[in-house]
Scaffold this active site. Structure first.
Site, PDB file in Angstrom:
ATOM      1  N   MET A  29       0.698  -1.077   0.199  1.00 23.84           N
ATOM      2  CA  MET A  29       0.082  -0.116  -0.006  1.00 23.84           C
ATOM      3  C   MET A  29       1.069   1.070  -0.192  1.00 23.84           C
ATOM      4  O   MET A  29       0.464   2.412   0.508  1.00 23.84           O
ATOM      5  CB  MET A  29      -0.855   0.028   1.177  1.00 23.84           C
ATOM      6  CG  MET A  29      -2.055  -1.057   1.060  1.00 23.84           C
ATOM      7  SD  MET A  29      -3.614  -1.052   1.971  1.00 23.84           S
ATOM      8  CE  MET A  29      -2.862  -0.590   3.679  1.00 23.84           C
TER       9      MET A  29
ATOM     10  N   HIS B  26       9.220   0.978   3.829  1.00 19.71           N
ATOM     11  CA  HIS B  26      10.002   0.934   4.713  1.00 19.71           C
ATOM     12  C   HIS B  26      10.926  -0.340   4.435  1.00 19.71           C
ATOM     13  O   HIS B  26      10.775  -0.966   3.487  1.00 19.71           O
ATOM     14  CB  HIS B  26       9.411   1.014   5.863  1.00 19.71           C
ATOM     15  CG  HIS B  26       8.432   0.217   6.236  1.00 19.71           C
ATOM     16  ND1 HIS B  26       8.451  -1.322   6.192  1.00 19.71           N
ATOM     17  CD2 HIS B  26       6.989   0.146   6.605  1.00 19.71           C
ATOM     18  CE1 HIS B  26       7.505  -1.976   6.477  1.00 19.71           C
ATOM     19  NE2 HIS B  26       6.529  -0.938   6.715  1.00 19.71           N
TER      20      HIS B  26
ATOM     21  N   HIS C   9       8.990  -3.484   3.697  1.00 22.41           N
ATOM     22  CA  HIS C   9       8.803  -3.704   2.141  1.00 22.41           C
ATOM     23  C   HIS C   9       9.830  -4.103   1.207  1.00 22.41           C
ATOM     24  O   HIS C   9       9.872  -4.909   0.506  1.00 22.41           O
ATOM     25  CB  HIS C   9       8.081  -2.581   1.549  1.00 22.41           C
ATOM     26  CG  HIS C   9       6.878  -2.104   2.400  1.00 22.41           C
ATOM     27  ND1 HIS C   9       6.706  -0.883   3.173  1.00 22.41           N
ATOM     28  CD2 HIS C   9       5.513  -2.766   2.381  1.00 22.41           C
ATOM     29  CE1 HIS C   9       5.435  -0.796   3.473  1.00 22.41           C
ATOM     30  NE2 HIS C   9       4.634  -1.794   3.232  1.00 22.41           N
TER      31      HIS C   9
ATOM     32  N   ASP D 244       2.066  -9.387   8.907  1.00 32.20           N
ATOM     33  CA  ASP D 244       0.682  -9.481   8.687  1.00 32.20           C
ATOM     34  C   ASP D 244       0.471 -11.103   8.650  1.00 32.20           C
ATOM     35  O   ASP D 244      -0.212 -11.320   7.372  1.00 32.20           O
ATOM     36  CB  ASP D 244      -0.116  -8.684   7.536  1.00 32.20           C
ATOM     37  CG  ASP D 244       0.570  -7.161   7.860  1.00 32.20           C
ATOM     38  OD1 ASP D 244      -0.222  -6.648   8.624  1.00 32.20           O
ATOM     39  OD2 ASP D 244       1.452  -6.849   7.213  1.00 32.20           O
TER      40      ASP D 244
ATOM     41  N   VAL E  24      10.628  -7.323   9.528  1.00 36.55           N
ATOM     42  CA  VAL E  24      11.737  -6.410   9.811  1.00 36.55           C
ATOM     43  C   VAL E  24      11.486  -5.683  11.019  1.00 36.55           C
ATOM     44  O   VAL E  24      10.263  -4.892  10.790  1.00 36.55           O
ATOM     45  CB  VAL E  24      12.060  -5.778   8.579  1.00 36.55           C
ATOM     46  CG1 VAL E  24      13.176  -4.870   8.476  1.00 36.55           C
ATOM     47  CG2 VAL E  24      12.508  -6.794   7.582  1.00 36.55           C
TER      48      VAL E  24
ATOM     49  N   SER F 292       6.129  -0.461  10.393  1.00 38.93           N
ATOM     50  CA  SER F 292       4.798  -0.327   9.720  1.00 38.93           C
ATOM     51  C   SER F 292       4.787   0.771   9.066  1.00 38.93           C
ATOM     52  O   SER F 292       5.318   2.057   9.869  1.00 38.93           O
ATOM     53  CB  SER F 292       3.853  -0.695  10.593  1.00 38.93           C
ATOM     54  OG  SER F 292       2.500  -0.271  10.397  1.00 38.93           O
TER      55      SER F 292
ATOM     56  N   ARG G 125       2.077   2.888   9.569  1.00 36.94           N
ATOM     57  CA  ARG G 125       1.542   3.267  10.601  1.00 36.94           C
ATOM     58  C   ARG G 125       2.412   3.951  11.671  1.00 36.94           C
ATOM     59  O   ARG G 125       1.774   4.900  12.365  1.00 36.94           O
ATOM     60  CB  ARG G 125       0.111   2.485  11.151  1.00 36.94           C
ATOM     61  CG  ARG G 125      -0.651   2.196  10.029  1.00 36.94           C
ATOM     62  CD  ARG G 125      -1.972   1.488  10.752  1.00 36.94           C
ATOM     63  NE  ARG G 125      -2.923   1.302   9.778  1.00 36.94           N
ATOM     64  CZ  ARG G 125      -3.390   0.344   8.742  1.00 36.94           C
ATOM     65  NH1 ARG G 125      -2.486  -0.583   8.928  1.00 36.94           N
ATOM     66  NH2 ARG G 125      -4.354   0.538   8.128  1.00 36.94           N
TER      67      ARG G 125
HETATM   68  P1  AMP Z   1       1.296  -3.131   3.516  1.00 36.76           P
HETATM   69  O1  AMP Z   1       1.981  -1.871   2.581  1.00 36.76           O
HETATM   70  O2  AMP Z   1       1.398  -2.610   4.748  1.00 36.76           O
HETATM   71  O3  AMP Z   1       0.098  -3.487   3.018  1.00 36.76           O
HETATM   72  O4  AMP Z   1       2.257  -4.030   3.447  1.00 36.76           O
HETATM   73  C1  AMP Z   1       2.677  -4.802   2.288  1.00 36.76           C
HETATM   74  C2  AMP Z   1       3.386  -5.998   2.495  1.00 36.76           C
HETATM   75  O5  AMP Z   1       4.634  -5.679   3.224  1.00 36.76           O
HETATM   76  C3  AMP Z   1       2.471  -6.892   3.275  1.00 36.76           C
HETATM   77  O6  AMP Z   1       2.988  -8.261   2.830  1.00 36.76           O
HETATM   78  C4  AMP Z   1       3.005  -6.773   4.644  1.00 36.76           C
HETATM   79  O7  AMP Z   1       3.172  -8.143   5.470  1.00 36.76           O
HETATM   80  C5  AMP Z   1       4.599  -6.618   4.446  1.00 36.76           C
HETATM   81  N1  AMP Z   1       5.129  -6.050   5.581  1.00 36.76           N
HETATM   82  C6  AMP Z   1       4.690  -4.893   6.348  1.00 36.76           C
HETATM   83  N2  AMP Z   1       5.716  -4.577   7.259  1.00 36.76           N
HETATM   84  C7  AMP Z   1       6.625  -5.196   7.423  1.00 36.76           C
HETATM   85  C8  AMP Z   1       7.768  -5.780   8.107  1.00 36.76           C
HETATM   86  N3  AMP Z   1       7.911  -4.930   9.090  1.00 36.76           N
HETATM   87  N4  AMP Z   1       8.423  -6.829   7.731  1.00 36.76           N
HETATM   88  C9  AMP Z   1       8.228  -7.552   6.547  1.00 36.76           C
HETATM   89  N5  AMP Z   1       7.391  -7.476   6.169  1.00 36.76           N
HETATM   90  C10 AMP Z   1       6.335  -6.225   6.285  1.00 36.76           C
END
Ligand code: AMP
Length: 281
Positions: free
Chosen positions: A30, A34, A37, A150, A176, A185, A187
């Site tokens: 999304m 960081h 990702h 997640d 991570v 995150s 957020r």
């Molecule tokens: P999001 O942008 O939050 O929807 O996350 C996109 C992808 O990145 C999802 O598969 C998340 O599980 C993964 N993700 C988010 N935060 C982390 C993290 N700290 N370490 C590893 N993967 C992550």
């Protein structure tokens, strides 16, 4: 570096790449990227010829009272990070293209979505599975990488991939963390500088659980009580939404810690909702 914003161009490119025999790796995000990702992009790059990273703040996975409109965005920064992580293609579709007028087809994984996050956010996973199915159809990956951060989402998507027969290798990559243990995150940026150190509470609680299990405690009720105490001691105003102990694959609750038990928790602090998890045995 190729940036694609239209659905038809994405379909054309994925067909061409497949025709050239290229192995496609997909990393859906999304945005507001960081190191969590970028670790997924690097993991995808290790097992594919071309990595497609998608940036799409998916409206259907947010409930009306959630943070869709204030979700952080930084397209320029994201593009630079994807480039330096080795991602060649970025797909940034418009919401009106993913969900055109009269859109009415949804993908729903039934049982795995009823627990944990699904209990608190009943419409969330239907949005996630629908958009990821659509992204799978548009990009036709050989490999897709999701984060352990997640965890339930990854398990739900793995089930969808199997149930719908997508010929995609499904990878779940490790979480991570920041130096103090807070899971990275998008957020986390909602916290002020003084609030931010308290967010390590979730990791501290999970570490406490792991240590209790290592020293022989198997009672989830005792572990939960300790974890709550650690959270309250780190952030007085924190509200624990849930601390659950489940089997890794089935997500069924367990009372006694056994092999394959994962602890997942959701905590609200300073107006931010955080989730995290850790395998305990
Ligand atoms: P999001 O942008 O939050 O929807 O996350 C996109 C992808 O990145 C999802 O598969 C998340 O599980 C993964 N993700 C988010 N935060 C982390 C993290 N700290 N370490 C590893 N993967 C992550």
């Amino acid at each position: 570096m190729t940036i694609i914003r239209s659905i038809s161009k994405m379909q054309k490119l994925s067909r061409e790449l497949a025709a050239e025999g290229k192995r496609i790796g997909l990393v859906p995000t999304m945005g507001f990227l960081h190191d969590g990702h970028t670790s997924l992009i690097k993991r995808a790059a290790r097992s594919s010829d071309v990595v497609i990273t998608t940036i799409f703040v998916n409206p259907t996975q947010f409930a009306p009272n959630e943070d869709l409109s204030r979700y952080p965005r930084d397209e320029k920064g994201d593009i630079a990070k994807i480039k330096s992580a080795g991602g060649e293609v970025i797909f940034i579709p418009k919401a009106t293209d993913i969900y055109p007028e009269e859109f009415q087809t949804y993908v729903n994984v039934e049982k795995l979505t009823l627990t944990l996050e699904g209990k608190v956010r009943p419409t969330h996973f239907r949005g996630v599975t629908t958009v990821v199915a659509k992204l799978f159809n548009l990009t036709r990956p050989d490999l897709a990488v999701f984060g352990m951060k997640d965890y339930q989402q990854a398990i739900v998507l793995k089930q969808m991939t199997r149930d719908l027969g997508y010929p995609i290798k499904f990878v779940i990559a490790p979480t991570v963390r920041e130096r103090d243990g807070l899971a990275m995150s998008s957020r986390n940026k909602y916290f002020t500088e003084t609030q931010r150190p308290e967010a390590r509470a979730l990791y501290y609680a999970l570490r406490t659980a792991r240590e209790m299990v290592r020293s022989g405690c198997k009672e989830t009720s005792l572990i939960r009580r300790e974890m709550k105490a650690v959270i309250k001691a780190t952030c007085r105003t924190a509200q624990v939404e849930y601390i659950e102990f489940t089997h890794l694959e089935s997500l069924k609750p367990v009372k006694q810690i056994a092999k394959g038990t994962i602890c997942s928790l959701a905590v609200r602090m300073h107006g931010v909702r955080l989730i995290d998890n850790m395998k305990l045995l």
